[in-house]
Design an enzyme around this catalytic site. Sequence first.
Site, PDB file in Angstrom:
ATOM      1  N   LYS A 115       0.848  -1.196   0.000  1.00 32.17           N
ATOM      2  CA  LYS A 115       0.000   0.000   0.000  1.00 32.17           C
ATOM      3  C   LYS A 115       0.886   1.250   0.000  1.00 32.17           C
ATOM      4  O   LYS A 115       0.676   2.170  -0.792  1.00 32.17           O
ATOM      5  CB  LYS A 115      -0.875  -0.034   1.265  1.00 32.17           C
ATOM      6  CG  LYS A 115      -2.027   0.892   1.251  1.00 32.17           C
ATOM      7  CD  LYS A 115      -3.236   0.192   0.686  1.00 32.17           C
ATOM      8  CE  LYS A 115      -4.451   1.076   0.693  1.00 32.17           C
ATOM      9  NZ  LYS A 115      -5.592   0.443   0.083  1.00 32.17           N
ATOM     10  N   LYS A 194      -0.263 -12.877 -10.379  1.00 31.25           N
ATOM     11  CA  LYS A 194      -1.192 -13.552  -9.464  1.00 31.25           C
ATOM     12  C   LYS A 194      -2.623 -13.066  -9.704  1.00 31.25           C
ATOM     13  O   LYS A 194      -2.850 -11.866  -9.829  1.00 31.25           O
ATOM     14  CB  LYS A 194      -0.791 -13.240  -8.012  1.00 31.25           C
ATOM     15  CG  LYS A 194      -1.677 -13.926  -6.997  1.00 31.25           C
ATOM     16  CD  LYS A 194      -1.431 -13.425  -5.585  1.00 31.25           C
ATOM     17  CE  LYS A 194      -2.422 -12.352  -5.217  1.00 31.25           C
ATOM     18  NZ  LYS A 194      -2.540 -12.071  -3.789  1.00 31.25           N
ATOM     19  N   LYS A 197      -8.347  -9.705  -7.185  1.00 31.85           N
ATOM     20  CA  LYS A 197      -9.373  -8.679  -7.402  1.00 31.85           C
ATOM     21  C   LYS A 197      -8.706  -7.329  -7.638  1.00 31.85           C
ATOM     22  O   LYS A 197      -9.109  -6.557  -8.492  1.00 31.85           O
ATOM     23  CB  LYS A 197     -10.254  -8.554  -6.140  1.00 31.85           C
ATOM     24  CG  LYS A 197     -11.242  -9.661  -5.943  1.00 31.85           C
ATOM     25  CD  LYS A 197     -11.779  -9.680  -4.508  1.00 31.85           C
ATOM     26  CE  LYS A 197     -11.485 -11.015  -3.850  1.00 31.85           C
ATOM     27  NZ  LYS A 197     -11.899 -11.185  -2.488  1.00 31.85           N
TER      28      LYS A 197
HETATM   29  P1  TYM Z   1      -8.632 -13.542   0.353  1.00 32.13           P
HETATM   30  O1  TYM Z   1     -10.064 -13.224   0.561  1.00 32.13           O
HETATM   31  O2  TYM Z   1      -7.787 -12.529  -0.331  1.00 32.13           O
HETATM   32  O3  TYM Z   1      -8.481 -14.876  -0.457  1.00 32.13           O
HETATM   33  C1  TYM Z   1      -9.144 -16.060  -0.029  1.00 32.13           C
HETATM   34  C2  TYM Z   1      -8.272 -17.267  -0.290  1.00 32.13           C
HETATM   35  O4  TYM Z   1      -7.990 -17.377  -1.684  1.00 32.13           O
HETATM   36  C3  TYM Z   1      -6.590 -17.522  -1.853  1.00 32.13           C
HETATM   37  N1  TYM Z   1      -6.190 -16.904  -3.117  1.00 32.13           N
HETATM   38  C4  TYM Z   1      -5.392 -17.495  -4.039  1.00 32.13           C
HETATM   39  N2  TYM Z   1      -4.805 -18.704  -4.054  1.00 32.13           N
HETATM   40  C5  TYM Z   1      -4.049 -19.004  -5.132  1.00 32.13           C
HETATM   41  N3  TYM Z   1      -3.870 -18.175  -6.193  1.00 32.13           N
HETATM   42  C6  TYM Z   1      -4.448 -16.949  -6.222  1.00 32.13           C
HETATM   43  N4  TYM Z   1      -4.281 -16.157  -7.274  1.00 32.13           N
HETATM   44  C7  TYM Z   1      -5.245 -16.559  -5.097  1.00 32.13           C
HETATM   45  N5  TYM Z   1      -5.938 -15.434  -4.784  1.00 32.13           N
HETATM   46  C8  TYM Z   1      -6.502 -15.661  -3.565  1.00 32.13           C
HETATM   47  C9  TYM Z   1      -5.959 -16.797  -0.679  1.00 32.13           C
HETATM   48  O5  TYM Z   1      -4.630 -17.220  -0.456  1.00 32.13           O
HETATM   49  C10 TYM Z   1      -6.897 -17.180   0.431  1.00 32.13           C
HETATM   50  O6  TYM Z   1      -6.563 -18.443   0.961  1.00 32.13           O
HETATM   51  N6  TYM Z   1      -6.562 -12.740   4.799  1.00 32.13           N
HETATM   52  C11 TYM Z   1      -7.379 -13.675   4.052  1.00 32.13           C
HETATM   53  C12 TYM Z   1      -8.738 -13.928   4.679  1.00 32.13           C
HETATM   54  C13 TYM Z   1      -8.669 -14.410   6.090  1.00 32.13           C
HETATM   55  C14 TYM Z   1      -8.258 -15.705   6.521  1.00 32.13           C
HETATM   56  C15 TYM Z   1      -8.391 -15.698   7.942  1.00 32.13           C
HETATM   57  C16 TYM Z   1      -7.762 -16.834   5.853  1.00 32.13           C
HETATM   58  C17 TYM Z   1      -9.045 -13.707   7.196  1.00 32.13           C
HETATM   59  N7  TYM Z   1      -8.865 -14.496   8.308  1.00 32.13           N
HETATM   60  C18 TYM Z   1      -8.050 -16.828   8.706  1.00 32.13           C
HETATM   61  C19 TYM Z   1      -7.428 -17.949   6.625  1.00 32.13           C
HETATM   62  C20 TYM Z   1      -7.568 -17.942   8.028  1.00 32.13           C
HETATM   63  C21 TYM Z   1      -7.594 -13.069   2.662  1.00 32.13           C
HETATM   64  O7  TYM Z   1      -7.503 -11.888   2.480  1.00 32.13           O
HETATM   65  O8  TYM Z   1      -7.956 -13.960   1.739  1.00 32.13           O
END
Ligand code: TYM
Length: 315
Positions: A115, A194, A197
């Site tokens: 950021k 990667k 969004k």
């Molecule tokens: P988020 O919402 O960005 O993404 C959700 C999950 O999708 C995976 N992911 C990917 N995996 C492989 N290739 C990609 N291009 C890709 N884009 C997204 C992410 O690695 C994730 O597993 N901080 C987390 C949400 C969260 C969380 C937690 C996860 C909050 N508390 C506790 C596990 C445990 C997040 O922003 O994921």
Amino acid sequence: MLESMQRLLTGLQPSGALHIGNYLGALKPFADMYGKYESFLMVADYHALTSLRKPDELRQNIREVVRSYVAAGVDPKKATIFQQSRVQEHTELAWIFECLVTVPFLELSHAYKDKLAKGLEANAGLFNYPMLMAADILLYDTDFVPVGADQRQHIEYAREAAAKFNNAYGQTFKEPEGLISDTIATIPGTDGKKMSKSYGNTIPLFGSKDEIAKAVMSIVTDSTGERPENVYAIHALFQTKDKLDSLYAEKKGKYKDLKEALVEDIETLVAPMRAKYDSISDADVLDILKEGSHRAREFASAKMRDVCEKVGVNV
Ligand code: TYM
């Protein structure tokens, strides 16, 4: 019996439409293994507030995440599907962790540094994000956290938070392990970076066939190579190597045909999930969240009682 089962937890932010990176990187691995564990699946709605300030959109996204969990094959009777904001212990424990870690430690966060690198101002929620995520995981004595590679640092933060608390107040939290599969750790987007969004390079998971086709047709192709690598890399997630190699040899140079074949292969996987997704009503979603959040709160409040005792706020 249940007491001795190992625990699995993962979460997704309701910050926009889910994409195939979310599915292949986190949802599918969770759905494939959750039956062997005591499993928790969270909608990280407070985390989404770090980037989303549109209440109606957030409400809709929360419902979509729940639908996606179920459509991806998770039975809400067998896993606890819950909403982070309905379990107040998450934010309470995050505060306690924030009092244990230093500012320089949080300044190492990739999301925060990215950021700043873009010249943007991070809100304090984004800065503290890793401690809320540590609370999400540690409240449930989680053993394993299936996630994509971009969450690796967050799991490390959770382990550090556990160690710091245990060090200060005595053994309380388990140090969790991330489950990050090599092959699907980072699903590439339509531009080869990667899929994310925030990069606008996604293929929607529950989009219509037309929406999927539009995203696939926008995959950046390099006309100098033997085969369109960006198309192939995504295609390899949906088709065996043998089939792909003969298809790409037969259709050499015919990028449009290859992309159309990819659309069909994505559609084969997504169509049955989309039908399931569409069959889940808002009332179903609310029931799932109500029941799951109630159940999650039972675990979280028991854990928090122990934490309050240890830190000395219960008198
Ligand atoms: P988020 O919402 O960005 O993404 C959700 C999950 O999708 C995976 N992911 C990917 N995996 C492989 N290739 C990609 N291009 C890709 N884009 C997204 C992410 O690695 C994730 O597993 N901080 C987390 C949400 C969260 C969380 C937690 C996860 C909050 N508390 C506790 C596990 C445990 C997040 O922003 O994921």
